[in-house]
Write a protein that holds these residues in place. Structure first.
Motif, short mmCIF file in Angstrom:
data_model
loop_
_atom_site.label_atom_id
_atom_site.label_comp_id
_atom_site.label_asym_id
_atom_site.label_seq_id
_atom_site.Cartn_x
_atom_site.Cartn_y
_atom_site.Cartn_z
N GLU A 115 0.83 -1.21 0.00
CA GLU A 115 0.00 0.00 0.00
C GLU A 115 0.86 1.26 0.00
O GLU A 115 0.52 2.27 -0.62
CB GLU A 115 -0.92 -0.01 1.22
N THR A 116 1.99 1.19 0.67
CA THR A 116 2.89 2.35 0.75
C THR A 116 3.50 2.70 -0.60
O THR A 116 3.85 3.86 -0.86
CB THR A 116 4.03 2.05 1.75
N LEU A 117 3.59 1.70 -1.49
CA LEU A 117 4.18 1.91 -2.81
C LEU A 117 3.52 3.07 -3.56
O LEU A 117 4.19 3.88 -4.20
CB LEU A 117 4.07 0.61 -3.62
N VAL A 118 2.20 3.15 -3.46
CA VAL A 118 1.46 4.22 -4.15
C VAL A 118 1.89 5.59 -3.65
O VAL A 118 2.06 6.54 -4.42
CB VAL A 118 -0.06 4.03 -3.96
N PHE A 119 2.12 5.69 -2.33
CA PHE A 119 2.51 6.98 -1.75
C PHE A 119 3.95 7.34 -2.08
O PHE A 119 4.30 8.52 -2.16
CB PHE A 119 2.27 6.96 -0.24
N TRP A 120 4.81 6.33 -2.26
CA TRP A 120 6.17 6.61 -2.72
C TRP A 120 6.14 7.31 -4.08
O TRP A 120 6.82 8.31 -4.31
CB TRP A 120 6.98 5.32 -2.84
N ILE A 121 5.33 6.74 -4.98
CA ILE A 121 5.25 7.31 -6.33
C ILE A 121 4.62 8.70 -6.28
O ILE A 121 5.02 9.61 -7.02
CB ILE A 121 4.46 6.36 -7.26
N GLN A 122 3.65 8.88 -5.38
CA GLN A 122 3.04 10.20 -5.21
C GLN A 122 4.09 11.21 -4.75
O GLN A 122 4.11 12.37 -5.20
CB GLN A 122 1.90 10.13 -4.20
N THR A 123 4.98 10.77 -3.89
CA THR A 123 6.06 11.64 -3.41
C THR A 123 7.04 11.96 -4.53
O THR A 123 7.51 13.10 -4.66
CB THR A 123 6.81 10.96 -2.25
N PHE A 124 7.36 10.95 -5.35
CA PHE A 124 8.22 11.20 -6.52
C PHE A 124 7.63 12.32 -7.38
O PHE A 124 8.33 13.22 -7.83
CB PHE A 124 8.35 9.93 -7.37
N ARG A 125 6.32 12.24 -7.59
CA ARG A 125 5.65 13.24 -8.44
C ARG A 125 5.73 14.63 -7.82
O ARG A 125 6.08 15.61 -8.49
CB ARG A 125 4.19 12.84 -8.66
N THR A 126 5.42 14.72 -6.52
CA THR A 126 5.43 16.02 -5.85
C THR A 126 6.81 16.67 -5.91
O THR A 126 6.96 17.85 -6.25
CB THR A 126 5.00 15.86 -4.38
N GLU A 127 7.84 15.88 -5.59
CA GLU A 127 9.20 16.42 -5.58
C GLU A 127 9.67 16.77 -6.99
O GLU A 127 10.39 17.75 -7.19
CB GLU A 127 10.15 15.42 -4.92
N CYS A 128 9.25 15.97 -7.96
CA CYS A 128 9.64 16.23 -9.35
C CYS A 128 9.08 17.56 -9.83
O CYS A 128 9.80 18.39 -10.40
CB CYS A 128 9.15 15.09 -10.24
N MET A 129 7.79 17.79 -9.60
CA MET A 129 7.15 19.03 -10.06
C MET A 129 7.74 20.25 -9.35
O MET A 129 7.95 21.31 -9.95
CB MET A 129 5.63 18.97 -9.85
N THR A 130 8.03 20.09 -8.06
CA THR A 130 8.63 21.19 -7.30
C THR A 130 10.02 21.53 -7.83
O THR A 130 10.38 22.70 -7.98
CB THR A 130 8.72 20.82 -5.80
N ARG A 131 10.78 20.49 -8.15
CA ARG A 131 12.14 20.71 -8.64
C ARG A 131 12.14 21.38 -10.01
O ARG A 131 13.00 22.21 -10.31
CB ARG A 131 12.88 19.37 -8.70
N ILE A 132 11.16 21.03 -10.85
CA ILE A 132 11.05 21.67 -12.17
C ILE A 132 10.79 23.16 -12.02
O ILE A 132 11.40 24.00 -12.69
CB ILE A 132 9.94 20.99 -13.00
N GLU A 133 9.88 23.50 -11.11
CA GLU A 133 9.56 24.91 -10.87
C GLU A 133 10.81 25.67 -10.41
O GLU A 133 11.10 26.77 -10.89
CB GLU A 133 8.46 25.02 -9.81
N LYS A 134 11.55 25.09 -9.47
CA LYS A 134 12.74 25.76 -8.93
C LYS A 134 13.84 25.87 -9.98
O LYS A 134 14.56 26.87 -10.04
CB LYS A 134 13.26 25.00 -7.71
N ALA A 135 13.97 24.83 -10.81
CA ALA A 135 15.02 24.84 -11.83
C ALA A 135 14.84 26.01 -12.79
O ALA A 135 15.81 26.66 -13.20
CB ALA A 135 15.00 23.52 -12.61
N LEU A 136 13.59 26.31 -13.13
CA LEU A 136 13.32 27.41 -14.05
C LEU A 136 13.48 28.77 -13.37
O LEU A 136 13.84 29.76 -14.01
CB LEU A 136 11.91 27.28 -14.63
#
Length: 579
Positions: free
Chosen positions: A61-82
């Motif tokens: 069950e935790t696997l789904v939340f890991w991927i959700q975390t990957f998504r959140t951190e990825c989108m945040t990093r894209i915003e900061k990179a720009l």
């Protein structure tokens, strides 16, 4: 279990999920490490007795939340990179990318590496994870491209507002960022081991179709994102082309209007293009460069079509052809393929140039040839003429053309009575070739829609070579005789001279087969050879005379006053006319 409850409870709060997921992932790696150490130090039989051997199920069950975390951190990093993107990272001597694209790809790489490290064995969970990670990386790429587009639009494509717009290194770098990120997507099938995941799911369920569907879903995610990014990139290239268009138009004025007769007058435009294409070629990634070339060429052609003068003498258009050849040669050297040169926009320009360089006689031949091509099933039914025609070879390379007008069938009624007083005028065209041949006509048959003429006509002393000329025709025009005012035009048919059969000296036209030809009413369509004739009438007497004569056939189409026959209703049904 308690961690699962916590994450279910706070699943809408990204901060809580992120922190708890990181903690859960650390626990997962510790448990796996403990299991591996234990497994390596006991017998193989005892391994199966260990409850911890099923440790991955604890984190299902935790696997789904890991991927959700990957998504959140990825989108945040894209915003900061720009936001902090200021420097330029030199990748090769020709291509440059900014830090933002490098940082975004590093983020994508970290996600794929962490997924590999998790290494979930359950085929269903593994497929779910690969699908969601593919989806989140595609979403990240789309977000990055959208942000890049916003930056370019906000900065007016780095236009320094000088008189001339030139492509800058900074603009190329920004466009390269998009292509850099897009190309990474093509590596995902290998990085995420699609084939292995799909093979496992097929084996587990003993059904190859499930694996095929899974692979199709993954491929569709990638394909859709690729197309969206290319579309956005193309939109940006279109906007850049539009900015260059202003300067292209100014330089184009030199050889289309100011000094068209001078071969070197196109050099200014080529010089402007050279400055920009060199920057594009040297600084832009190869796929983006070639897409830019593809955008520039049709824009150049469309602009030339707009700038080129109308109604000039053929010499002007011969010179335009030379300028077009110079532009084609330049773009081909720049990397444009031949199939890209010959696009529909260019074909339209080429046709216009070809028509405008024709003599008036050739234009008339082309006009009648086009009308003869349309003498098939008409869109609206105006009756038929029953005809016989043939030719006999005479002496001195001449022929005599024979035409017998037998009757008309279901002609349109044009009088208030619903009937007509039809007659037929026969003439050879174009007039420049047959000026010595006078038109001939049948008698008038009063108050009928099915007149019987049974009249033969002959046109002697026609050069034998004319038979083979495309566009040389016999024109049969049907009119309704009016005692007061002009006669009403009912319709016409054209017989190509090339379609007339030969008969011997001992035969007559009666030996030829009967041909039923449908009447047509030509439209005054301003295109092709007719348009050129209209444009040159100010200085060409032949064109002016032709248009004045043709006017009665094009503009005065009186509606029929009779009740339509069943055949007329059939034609109306075919064309969707419910009246």
């Amino acid at each position: 279990m308690e961690l699962d409850k916590y994450q279910r409870r706070y699943h809408k709060f990204s901060v809580n999920i992120t922190e708890s997921s990181k903690l859960a992932l650390r626990i997962y790696f510790l448990v796996r490490k403990f299991y591996n150490i234990t497994r390596d130090n006991i017998s193989r039989r005892d391994v199966f007795r260990l409850a911890i051997s099923n440790y991955q199920q604890w984190f299902q069950e935790t696997l789904v939340f890991w991927i959700q975390t990957f998504r959140t951190e990825c989108m945040t990093r894209i915003e900061k990179a720009l936001e902090i993107d200021k420097d330029v990272v030199l990748v090769t001597s020709r291509c440059k990318f900014s830090n933002s694209s490098v940082d975004v790809l590093a983020c994508f790489a970290k996600i794929t590496e962490e997924w590999k490290a998790i290494d979930f064995h359950d085929p269903d969970s593994s497929l779910m994870g690969v699908t969601k990670i593919t989806d989140l990386i595609c979403d990240g790429a789309r977000l990055y491209v959208q942000k890049i587009q916003n930056i370019l639009e906000r900065n007016c494509y780095y236009d320094d507002e000088e008189k001339t717009f030139n492509v800058t290194d900074r603009l190329c770098i920004t466009l390269n960022n998009i292509e850099h990120v897009r190309q990474y997507l093509n590596e995902l099938p290998q990085l995420l081991e699609w084939e292995t995941v799909v093979s496992r799911i097929s084996s587990t369920h003993e059904n190859d179709r499930i694996g095929t569907q899974a692979h199709s879903t993954l491929a569709r995610l990638l394909s859709t994102t690729n197309k969206e990014i290319i579309m956005k990139s193309s939109l940006l290239l279109t906007q850049i082309t539009e900015k260059m268009k202003v300067d292209m138009a100014a330089y184009m004025d030199i050889f289309t209007r100011k000094r068209p007769e001078k071969a070197s007058s196109v050099d200014k435009l080529i010089g402007y293009m050279s400055v920009n294409l060199k920057t594009l070629h040297d600084k832009m990634m190869t796929p983006t460069y070639y897409r830019m070339i593809e955008h520039l060429w049709p824009t150049m052609v469309t602009l030339l079509d707009q700038k080129m003068l109308s109604g000039e003498r053929p010499e002007y258009y011969y010179q335009m052809k030379q300028h077009v050849k110079a532009l084609i040669s330049y773009f081909v050297r720049g990397g444009l393929l031949e199939r890209q040169v010959n696009n529909p926009v260019f074909e339209a320009l080429k046709t216009r140039l070809d028509y405008n360089t024709m003599s008036t006689e050739d234009l008339l031949l082309a006009y009648y040839d086009n009308i003869a091509d349309d003498m098939g099933t008409p869109l609206e039914y105006f009756g038929h003429l029953a005809l016989k025609f043939a030719y006999i070879e005479e002496t001195r390379g001449n022929i005599t053309i024979y035409v017998k007008v037998i009757r008309g069938c279901d002609l349109p009624g044009l009088d208030v009575t619903g009937l007509s007083d039809p007659y037929v005028i026969l003439s050879l065209h174009p007039s420049t070739m047959f000026g010595h041949v006078k038109p001939q006509r049948t008698r008038i048959v009063e108050q009928t829609l099915n007149p019987v003429f049974n009249t033969s006509f002959q046109f002697p002393n026609v050069p034998r070579d004319y038979i083979d000329i495309q566009g040389a025709v016999v024109l049969l025009s049907v009119f309704d005789y009016d005692k007061i005012g002009n006669d009403d035009f009912a319709g016409e048919v054209l017989i190509r001279l090339s379609s007339i059969p030969k008969i011997s000296m001992s035969q007559t036209v009666d030996s030829a087969s009967v041909v039923m030809m449908a009447l047509q009413r030509p439209s005054a369509s301003l295109e092709g050879p007719f348009q050129v004739l209209v444009e040159r009438k100010s200085w060409d007497k032949t064109a002016k005379t032709f248009l004045a004569d043709r006017k009665r056939y094009l503009e005065h189409h009186r509606p029929r006053t009779d009740r339509p026959s069943k055949l007329t209703n059939f034609f109306s049904f075919l064309t969707g006319d419910k009246t």
